[in-house]
Design a protein around this motif. Structure first.
Motif, short mmCIF file in Angstrom:
data_model
loop_
_atom_site.label_atom_id
_atom_site.label_comp_id
_atom_site.label_asym_id
_atom_site.label_seq_id
_atom_site.Cartn_x
_atom_site.Cartn_y
_atom_site.Cartn_z
N VAL A 1 0.84 -1.20 0.00
CA VAL A 1 0.00 0.00 0.00
C VAL A 1 0.87 1.25 0.00
O VAL A 1 0.65 2.19 -0.78
N ASN A 2 1.86 1.28 0.87
CA ASN A 2 2.72 2.46 0.96
C ASN A 2 3.52 2.68 -0.32
O ASN A 2 3.67 3.81 -0.79
N PHE A 3 4.04 1.61 -0.88
CA PHE A 3 4.85 1.72 -2.10
C PHE A 3 3.99 2.24 -3.25
O PHE A 3 4.42 3.13 -4.01
N ALA A 4 2.78 1.72 -3.40
CA ALA A 4 1.91 2.17 -4.49
C ALA A 4 1.49 3.62 -4.29
O ALA A 4 1.50 4.42 -5.23
N ARG A 5 1.13 3.98 -3.07
CA ARG A 5 0.69 5.36 -2.80
C ARG A 5 1.83 6.35 -3.02
O ARG A 5 1.66 7.39 -3.67
N ASN A 6 3.00 6.06 -2.49
CA ASN A 6 4.12 6.99 -2.57
C ASN A 6 4.68 7.12 -3.99
O ASN A 6 5.36 8.10 -4.30
N ASN A 7 4.39 6.13 -4.85
CA ASN A 7 4.88 6.18 -6.23
C ASN A 7 3.78 6.45 -7.25
O ASN A 7 4.04 6.43 -8.45
N ASN A 8 2.55 6.67 -6.76
CA ASN A 8 1.42 6.95 -7.65
C ASN A 8 1.18 5.82 -8.65
O ASN A 8 0.95 6.02 -9.84
N ILE A 9 1.25 4.58 -8.14
CA ILE A 9 1.02 3.38 -8.95
C ILE A 9 -0.41 2.89 -8.70
O ILE A 9 -0.89 2.89 -7.56
N ARG A 10 -1.07 2.46 -9.75
CA ARG A 10 -2.39 1.88 -9.57
C ARG A 10 -2.29 0.62 -8.71
O ARG A 10 -1.39 -0.20 -8.89
N GLY B 1 -10.21 -6.54 10.44
CA GLY B 1 -8.85 -6.04 10.37
C GLY B 1 -8.65 -5.39 9.02
O GLY B 1 -8.96 -6.00 7.98
N VAL B 2 -8.15 -4.16 8.99
CA VAL B 2 -8.07 -3.39 7.74
C VAL B 2 -6.76 -2.64 7.66
O VAL B 2 -6.32 -2.03 8.65
N VAL B 3 -6.13 -2.66 6.50
CA VAL B 3 -5.01 -1.76 6.21
C VAL B 3 -5.58 -0.60 5.40
O VAL B 3 -6.17 -0.79 4.33
N THR B 4 -5.43 0.60 5.94
CA THR B 4 -5.99 1.79 5.31
C THR B 4 -5.06 2.33 4.22
O THR B 4 -3.94 1.86 4.04
N ALA B 5 -5.53 3.36 3.52
CA ALA B 5 -4.73 3.95 2.45
C ALA B 5 -3.45 4.59 2.97
O ALA B 5 -2.48 4.76 2.22
N SER B 6 -3.41 4.93 4.24
CA SER B 6 -2.18 5.47 4.83
C SER B 6 -1.16 4.38 5.12
O SER B 6 -0.02 4.67 5.47
N GLY B 7 -1.58 3.11 5.01
CA GLY B 7 -0.71 1.99 5.32
C GLY B 7 -0.85 1.50 6.75
O GLY B 7 -0.20 0.51 7.13
N ARG B 8 -1.68 2.14 7.54
CA ARG B 8 -1.84 1.76 8.94
C ARG B 8 -2.82 0.59 9.06
O ARG B 8 -3.80 0.50 8.32
N TYR B 9 -2.53 -0.29 10.02
CA TYR B 9 -3.42 -1.41 10.31
C TYR B 9 -4.34 -1.01 11.45
O TYR B 9 -3.89 -0.56 12.51
N VAL B 10 -5.64 -1.16 11.24
CA VAL B 10 -6.62 -0.77 12.26
C VAL B 10 -7.65 -1.88 12.43
O VAL B 10 -7.85 -2.73 11.55
N THR B 11 -8.33 -1.84 13.56
CA THR B 11 -9.52 -2.65 13.79
C THR B 11 -10.74 -1.79 13.56
O THR B 11 -10.78 -0.63 13.98
N ALA B 12 -11.72 -2.33 12.88
CA ALA B 12 -12.97 -1.61 12.64
C ALA B 12 -14.12 -2.45 13.18
O ALA B 12 -14.29 -3.62 12.81
N ASP B 13 -14.89 -1.85 14.07
CA ASP B 13 -16.07 -2.51 14.63
C ASP B 13 -17.09 -1.43 14.96
O ASP B 13 -16.87 -0.25 14.63
#
Length: 624
Positions: A170-179, A285-297
């Motif tokens: 996620v971080n690599f794609a976001r920081n390099n503007n890759i689809r 369990g979710v990895v967000t667009a920022s690359g952070r891992y969070v719990t969602a409930d």
């Protein structure tokens, strides 16, 4: 977005959820750290709050392998080192059938003759099982013409077996503007798991499962199961057998139970009894667009929890695992009805289940479908096809499923239908031998060969079963479309289910599934398997689908089995939830990292396909 602390405290007070939180799956326990990142800034975390209204000013498109800005090989090598060798750059499997350096006659023959009877295509990192979405630039044929090119297949694949792998991708794609695209098994009828020039996150091997005998969260008290994002339905069934439980799972054995199936709703044949797949989720369990891992409930990251449960997959984050409801074992009793419309053959006595009068045939079809409303209200399900056979012949096949009915009770329930069918003039008999089995049965992996299936669909509401004029209009739409199927190479498919808000329970009744599901009777589909899509074919299907839209103008469509070219898709797939979902998307992913066709916010981007097919993913992704 910060957790709602008042709700969080209330949830802990009511349920003791914090004290009863199960251990994390092993794959969810391995996270990307600052030490892993070091001086490799390409995989540094993002910050949603620091992004302006235009996160990439002057950058109209995602970068492409031919661009100067594409990361150099050294960066890909360093990413692979971070991933521990999990970065793949696989060639299309069908390249073995094309003359050139990858030609392999033995492998080609295996792909053409035996692979479709194995788990090969499910375990293949590139393929989407609906091939048209890739652009068919490397079609599987014995003597193909032209060359095999990558087309809409991703450029690289991360074989994710931990959260760390997903975070780095996620971080690599976001920081390099890759689809970026996300894929599990490849059961994808909308072009959401392929994309030219993309980096793919392959969640297929996140297979861990854990039974939780007692789980408490908010209003929920009961059993639960924790599932990795790569778990398939057949694996869920074997897990259920082990623990003598029921977990709502996809009807097709090799469909994943936690990814796109769930995040777009997820129907199956116990849906009227226990709810949709999205209704079962208690925590994610979710990895967000920022690359952070969070719990969602319901009490933490509740916006993500709402959106991911039915509000579109591959657009808010990458789901790594889910805790879902586990129910006591249920039994399913099946009853079949089949009718054949055939030309008059000169016989002087009626043959069982054969019809020579089209009007009687279609009256029988209508009687069955309308009768199913009572089956659905009793927690049952209907599954049917109408196949045009040529020479004005049609085959109507059905399976009616009752949940926790005895064989005698199911047969008795069907008596009024068979009385009506015989009164119409059909020679049919209510089957005395119906089949009953546990919902959860031992299964093997099975096979899922690639095809060119493309759906066009409509969810048809309760009122169409109650109002005679609306019912007549509904049946006319089914008949008119189906009668055109032989000439135009398609057939009709319908599943019937009523997953009401009452059935969904808590917290399912407050999720983002299309509100049309809560009022549903039939999911009506026109099934197309033509390899070559075209604007002319789209227009032809649109003319028939307009009949269904006119019969149910305020309903919608099911995105997992819907048309990626659906007009007014925002309303059709999401209904009144759309504006809220788009707002969540913009807050959670201000970079526009996650993109998939017909997901909230996707109208800000479009693929320019090189093959001229509007729904193909064989092209560059650019802003609109």
């Amino acid at each position: 977005m910060k957790p709602n602390t008042s709700l969080l405290c209330l949830g802990i007070f009511l349920s003791g959820a914090a004290a009863l939180k199960p251990r994390a799956l092993a794959s969810d326990s391995i996270l990307l750290t600052e030490e892993d990142i070091g001086d490799f800034s390409a995989i540094a975390f993002g910050d949603e709050t620091a992004v302006g209204s235009d996160p990439a000013p002057g950058v109209p498109c995602k970068i492409f392998p031919s661009d100067n800005a594409w990361p150099p090989q050294e960066d890909w090598a360093q990413l692979n080192e971070t991933l521990g060798g999990a970065l793949l750059q696989p060639k299309p499997a069908a390249a073995a059938c094309y003359q050139g350096p990858d030609f392999d006659l033995q492998q080609c023959q295996f792909l053409l003759t035996n692979a479709s009877f194995t788990h090969f295509w499910l375990d293949e990192p590139l393929i989407a099982l609906s091939e048209w979405s890739q652009g068919r630039t490397c079609a599987l044929e014995m003597n193909p013409e032209g060359n095999c090119t990558r087309g809409g297949f991703p450029e690289y694949v991360v074989n994710a077996t931990s959260v760390k792998h997903i975070q780095a991708a996620v971080n690599f794609a976001r920081n390099n503007n890759i689809r970026l695209v996300i894929k599990n098994t490849g059961h994808d009828f909308g072009g959401r798991s392929v994309g030219a020039g993309s980096l793919s996150i392959w969640t297929h091997w996140l297979k861990e499962m854990e039974f939780i005998p007692s789980y408490r969260l908010g209003q929920y008290r009961g059993m639960a199961a924790q599932l990795g994002a790569g778990v398939e339905s057949w694996e869920m069934h074997n897990f259920m057998v082990t623990y003598n439980i029921t977990v709502v799972a996809p009807g097709y054995a090799t469909v994943g139970g936690v990814g796109g199936w769930m995040s777009n709703g997820g129907h199956t044949y116990i849906t009227s009894k226990l709810g949709l797949g999205a209704d079962q989720v208690l925590s994610l369990g979710v990895v967000t667009a920022s690359g952070r891992y969070v719990t969602a409930d319901p009490f933490t990251n509740s916006d993500l929890f709402f959106a991911i449960r039915g509000g579109g997959g591959a657009t808010y984050g990458v789901v790594t695992s889910a805790i879902v409801k586990a129910h006591p074992q249920v039994y399913v009793t099946n009853s079949a009805l089949n009718l054949m419309l055939v030309p008059p053959s000169g016989t002087t006595f009626p043959q069982p289940n054969l019809v020579t009068d089209p009007e009687i045939f279609w009256q029988g079809v209508g009687a069955y479908y309308r009768f199913l409303a009572g089956v659905l209200d009793a927690g049952g399900y209907g599954f049917s096809y109408i196949y045009p056979m040529g020479n004005n012949s049609f085959q109507f096949t059905t399976t009616t499923r009752f949940v926790d009915f005895t064989q005698e009770a199911a047969a008795d329930f069907m008596v009024p239908l068979y009385d009506e069918l015989r009164a119409i003039g059909l020679n049919v008999t209510n089957p005395s031998m119906v089949f009953t089995a546990p919902y959860a049965t031992p299964r093997s992996g099975g096979a899922s060969p690639p095809s060119n299936t493309r759906y066009r669909s409509r969810l048809l509401p309760r009122e169409n079963w109650v109002d005679d004029a609306l019912w007549d209009q509904t049946l006319r739409a089914i008949r008119t479309a189906t009668e055109a199927g032989f000439e135009n190479d398609f057939y009709f498919h319908a599943t019937l289910a009523s997953p009401t808000a009452e059935v969904a329970g808590w917290p399912g009744r407050d999720n983002a599934i299309n509100p049309a599901w809560r009022n549903n009777r039939m999911h009506a589909m026109l099934m197309d398997q033509t390899p070559r899509q075209s604007a002319e074919r789209d227009a032809m299907f649109s003319s028939f689908m307009d009949l269904f839209r006119e019969a149910a103008p305020n309903a919608g469509s099911y995105m997992n089995e819907g048309d990626p070219a659906e007009p007014n898709w925002q309303q059709a797939f999401y209904g009144t939830h759309y504006d809220r979902l788009r707002q969540i998307k913009s807050e959670r992913d201000p970079w526009g990292l996650f993109w998939a066709p017909t997901t909230p916010g996707s109208e800000g981007w479009a693929v320019s396909p090189v093959d001229g097919v509007s729904v193909s993913q064989n092209g560059r992704l650019c802003r609109t």
